[in-house]
Design an enzyme around this catalytic site. Structure first.
Site, PDB file in Angstrom:
ATOM      1  N   ASP A 190     -13.415 -11.095   7.734  1.00 14.65           N
ATOM      2  CA  ASP A 190     -12.965 -12.450   7.384  1.00 14.65           C
ATOM      3  C   ASP A 190     -12.180 -13.115   8.506  1.00 14.65           C
ATOM      4  OD1 ASP A 190     -10.868 -10.634   6.851  1.00 14.65           O
ATOM      5  OD2 ASP A 190      -9.923 -12.057   5.486  1.00 14.65           O
ATOM      6  N   ARG A 225      -7.708  -2.325   4.093  1.00 15.60           N
ATOM      7  CA  ARG A 225      -6.774  -3.433   4.284  1.00 15.60           C
ATOM      8  C   ARG A 225      -6.373  -4.007   2.931  1.00 15.60           C
ATOM      9  NH1 ARG A 225      -7.253  -7.328   9.476  1.00 15.60           N
ATOM     10  NH2 ARG A 225      -9.462  -7.286   8.988  1.00 15.60           N
ATOM     11  N   ARG A 267      -9.344  -7.858  19.201  1.00 13.89           N
ATOM     12  CA  ARG A 267      -8.580  -8.736  18.308  1.00 13.89           C
ATOM     13  C   ARG A 267      -7.781  -9.655  19.222  1.00 13.89           C
ATOM     14  NH1 ARG A 267      -9.326  -6.204  13.117  1.00 13.89           N
ATOM     15  NH2 ARG A 267      -9.124  -3.939  13.217  1.00 13.89           N
ATOM     16  N   THR A 309     -17.954  -5.168   8.414  1.00 15.78           N
ATOM     17  CA  THR A 309     -16.639  -4.533   8.274  1.00 15.78           C
ATOM     18  C   THR A 309     -16.762  -3.414   7.251  1.00 15.78           C
ATOM     19  OG1 THR A 309     -14.407  -4.806   7.337  1.00 15.78           O
ATOM     20  CG2 THR A 309     -16.021  -6.447   6.700  1.00 15.78           C
ATOM     21  N   ASP A 334     -14.583  -2.660   5.204  1.00 18.17           N
ATOM     22  CA  ASP A 334     -13.689  -2.932   4.065  1.00 18.17           C
ATOM     23  C   ASP A 334     -14.387  -3.477   2.811  1.00 18.17           C
ATOM     24  OD1 ASP A 334     -11.681  -2.183   5.765  1.00 18.17           O
ATOM     25  OD2 ASP A 334     -10.967  -4.211   6.177  1.00 18.17           O
ATOM     26  N   GLY A 364     -12.514  -5.329  13.507  1.00 15.73           N
ATOM     27  CA  GLY A 364     -12.718  -3.882  13.415  1.00 15.73           C
ATOM     28  C   GLY A 364     -14.201  -3.546  13.520  1.00 15.73           C
ATOM     29  N   ASP A 370     -14.743  -6.576   2.094  1.00 19.10           N
ATOM     30  CA  ASP A 370     -13.829  -7.605   1.586  1.00 19.10           C
ATOM     31  C   ASP A 370     -14.347  -9.020   1.806  1.00 19.10           C
ATOM     32  OD1 ASP A 370     -13.619  -7.600   4.313  1.00 19.10           O
ATOM     33  OD2 ASP A 370     -11.435  -7.666   4.375  1.00 19.10           O
TER      34      ASP A 370
HETATM   35  P1  ADP Z   1     -11.939  -8.877  10.988  1.00 20.65           P
HETATM   36  O1  ADP Z   1     -12.896  -9.857  11.539  1.00 20.65           O
HETATM   37  O2  ADP Z   1     -12.498  -7.491  10.930  1.00 20.65           O
HETATM   38  O3  ADP Z   1     -11.300  -9.338   9.703  1.00 20.65           O
HETATM   39  P2  ADP Z   1      -9.501  -9.608  12.388  1.00 20.65           P
HETATM   40  O4  ADP Z   1      -8.757 -10.073  11.184  1.00 20.65           O
HETATM   41  O5  ADP Z   1      -8.728  -8.864  13.427  1.00 20.65           O
HETATM   42  O6  ADP Z   1     -10.758  -8.699  12.041  1.00 20.65           O
HETATM   43  O7  ADP Z   1     -10.118 -10.894  13.067  1.00 20.65           O
HETATM   44  C1  ADP Z   1     -10.873 -10.774  14.263  1.00 20.65           C
HETATM   45  C2  ADP Z   1     -10.471 -11.849  15.211  1.00 20.65           C
HETATM   46  O8  ADP Z   1     -10.804 -13.129  14.666  1.00 20.65           O
HETATM   47  C3  ADP Z   1      -8.980 -11.968  15.487  1.00 20.65           C
HETATM   48  O9  ADP Z   1      -8.516 -11.030  16.418  1.00 20.65           O
HETATM   49  C4  ADP Z   1      -8.889 -13.373  16.027  1.00 20.65           C
HETATM   50  O10 ADP Z   1      -9.327 -13.422  17.369  1.00 20.65           O
HETATM   51  C5  ADP Z   1      -9.893 -14.103  15.154  1.00 20.65           C
HETATM   52  N1  ADP Z   1      -9.213 -14.740  14.028  1.00 20.65           N
HETATM   53  C6  ADP Z   1      -8.630 -14.150  12.965  1.00 20.65           C
HETATM   54  N2  ADP Z   1      -8.045 -15.065  12.157  1.00 20.65           N
HETATM   55  C7  ADP Z   1      -8.256 -16.264  12.737  1.00 20.65           C
HETATM   56  C8  ADP Z   1      -7.903 -17.620  12.395  1.00 20.65           C
HETATM   57  N3  ADP Z   1      -7.200 -17.911  11.287  1.00 20.65           N
HETATM   58  N4  ADP Z   1      -8.304 -18.603  13.221  1.00 20.65           N
HETATM   59  C9  ADP Z   1      -9.017 -18.345  14.335  1.00 20.65           C
HETATM   60  N5  ADP Z   1      -9.367 -17.100  14.725  1.00 20.65           N
HETATM   61  C10 ADP Z   1      -9.002 -16.071  13.936  1.00 20.65           C
HETATM   62  O1  F6P Z   2     -10.847  -4.210   8.925  1.00 23.04           O
HETATM   63  C1  F6P Z   2     -11.264  -2.934   9.209  1.00 23.04           C
HETATM   64  C2  F6P Z   2     -10.098  -1.996   9.327  1.00 23.04           C
HETATM   65  O2  F6P Z   2     -10.642  -0.727   9.635  1.00 23.04           O
HETATM   66  C3  F6P Z   2      -9.175  -1.921   8.117  1.00 23.04           C
HETATM   67  O3  F6P Z   2      -9.696  -1.127   7.096  1.00 23.04           O
HETATM   68  C4  F6P Z   2      -7.923  -1.381   8.755  1.00 23.04           C
HETATM   69  O4  F6P Z   2      -6.775  -1.769   8.039  1.00 23.04           O
HETATM   70  C5  F6P Z   2      -7.920  -2.013  10.103  1.00 23.04           C
HETATM   71  O5  F6P Z   2      -9.260  -2.360  10.404  1.00 23.04           O
HETATM   72  C6  F6P Z   2      -7.378  -1.121  11.188  1.00 23.04           C
HETATM   73  O6  F6P Z   2      -7.358  -1.838  12.373  1.00 23.04           O
HETATM   74  P1  F6P Z   2      -7.055  -1.212  13.812  1.00 23.04           P
HETATM   75  O7  F6P Z   2      -8.320  -0.640  14.321  1.00 23.04           O
HETATM   76  O8  F6P Z   2      -6.610  -2.379  14.605  1.00 23.04           O
HETATM   77  O9  F6P Z   2      -6.012  -0.143  13.627  1.00 23.04           O
END
Ligand code: ADP
Ligand code: F6P
Length: 314
Positions: A100, A168, A69, A122, A124, A10, A126
């Protein structure tokens, strides 16, 4: 040295300031800096370019590098393609700015010989290895502006307003916004959700003669629209739900976010120059810190002391 930087997951206000800090610090050390476009998807597709100075961007929200993502990034073969794309250009250091999920992706990439530095970006808040994440402060301000406006109409109609905010799995945006906006109740996964308690509290507030009330709730805890209807029916307080949504992710970063982003982006490059490997950077008790990425991912979520404060002030 050759250092690449990317944003992932995000988007968050301040990501551009962090990218700028990485590039400029790399140039300060006479390194070659590269940018990866569109997060891990772009990395797998080889969208890697030499970086310019990244001027006129510190004030912009979103991420000018774009983000994505890519669930497939959990796969070894996909991570290997990404690592090879970097190595073909002679790049073996990558700064990943994200949440994360992005940290987990970086942890995966480390196994294929890429030295990854993770920067918490982020809204969040978190990431347990930093007191604050880049973007949180701006998102909080955006929420407050919205809640202040909602208070005007809520008060005029003598209503209860239920405001659903992002986060989240983390309730920090709700808790901080609840305190700053003088909300009656805050509902997050951390506080727990007892529907009958909420209904009773609103009924009691109405009976006490309260003219309006604000409840802040973290997304995903329950169906906010339904909860607003239930409050209306049970408590005598007409209640409306407002789901703030993606507006919370936009806007120019606050000064605090720009400072945090500048410090953490620059620090990530300093660590590369100190020979450190696979670190997650953060700021704890106003000091720059770094942890092994795996350790950072395993840290217990921090429970802000504000969770206690809200009980006294609500
Ligand atoms: P954020 O980094 O904001 O938490 P996401 O959870 O969507 O957002 O994670 C971002 C990207 O990181 C994911 O779309 C994916 O490409 C990668 N990712 C997430 N989890 C894993 C994982 N367990 N192993 C490898 N890559 C991951
Ligand atoms: O991780 C950042 C965040 O904005 C969360 O607060 C929310 O749940 C999520 O991303 C929304 O994701 P998307 O942009 O894929 O709807």
């Amino acid at each position: 040295m050759k250092i690449a930087v990317m944003t992932s997951g995000g988007d968050a206000p301040g990501m551009n300031a962090a990218v700028r800090a990485v590039i400029r610090t790399a140039h300060y050390y006479c390194d070659e800096a590269f940018v990866v476009k569109e997060g891990y998807r772009g990395l797998v597709e080889g969208k890697i370019e030499r970086a310019g100075r990244f001027s006129d961007c510190i004030n912009h929200g979103g991420t000018l590098l774009k983000t994505s993502r890519l669930p497939e990034f959990q796969r070894d073969d996909i991570q290997q393609i990404a690592a090879n794309n970097l190595r073909e250009l002679g790049i073996d250091n990558l700064v990943v700015i994200g949440g994360d999920g992005s940290y987990r992706g970086a942890k995966g990439l480390c196994r294929w010989g890429i030295n990854c530095m993770c920067v918490p970006g982020t809204i969040d808040n978190d990431i347990a290895s930093s007191d604050y994440t880049i973007g949180f402060d701006t998102a909080l301000d955006t929420i407050l502006q919205a809640v202040d406006r909602l208070r005007d109409t809520s008060s005029s109609h003598q209503r209860c307003t239920l405001v659903e905010v992002m986060g989240r799995r983390c309730g920090d945006l709700a808790i901080y916004a609840g305190i700053c906006s003088g909300a009656e109740l805050v509902i997050t996964n951390e506080t727990g959700f007892d529907k009958q308690f909420v209904l009773d509290e609103m009924k009691k507030a109405r009976l006490r003669g309260k003219q309006h009330a604000i409840i802040i709730i973290t997304e995903g805890v329950t169906d906010s629209t339904q909860l607003a209807k239930d409050i209306s029916e049970y408590s005598g307080f007409g209640c409306r739900a407002t789901i703030l949504g993606h507006v919370q992710r936009g806007g120019a970063p606050t000064g605090n976010d720009r400072i945090l982003a500048s410090q953490l982006g620059s620090y990530a490059v300093d660590l590369i120059h100190e020979g450190r490997k696979n670190r997650a950077v953060g700021k704890v008790d106003n000091k720059l810190v770094n942890y092994d990425i795996s350790d950072a991912l395993e840290m217990e979520p921090k429970m802000s002391e504000l969770y206690e404060l809200i009980k006294k002030l609500g």
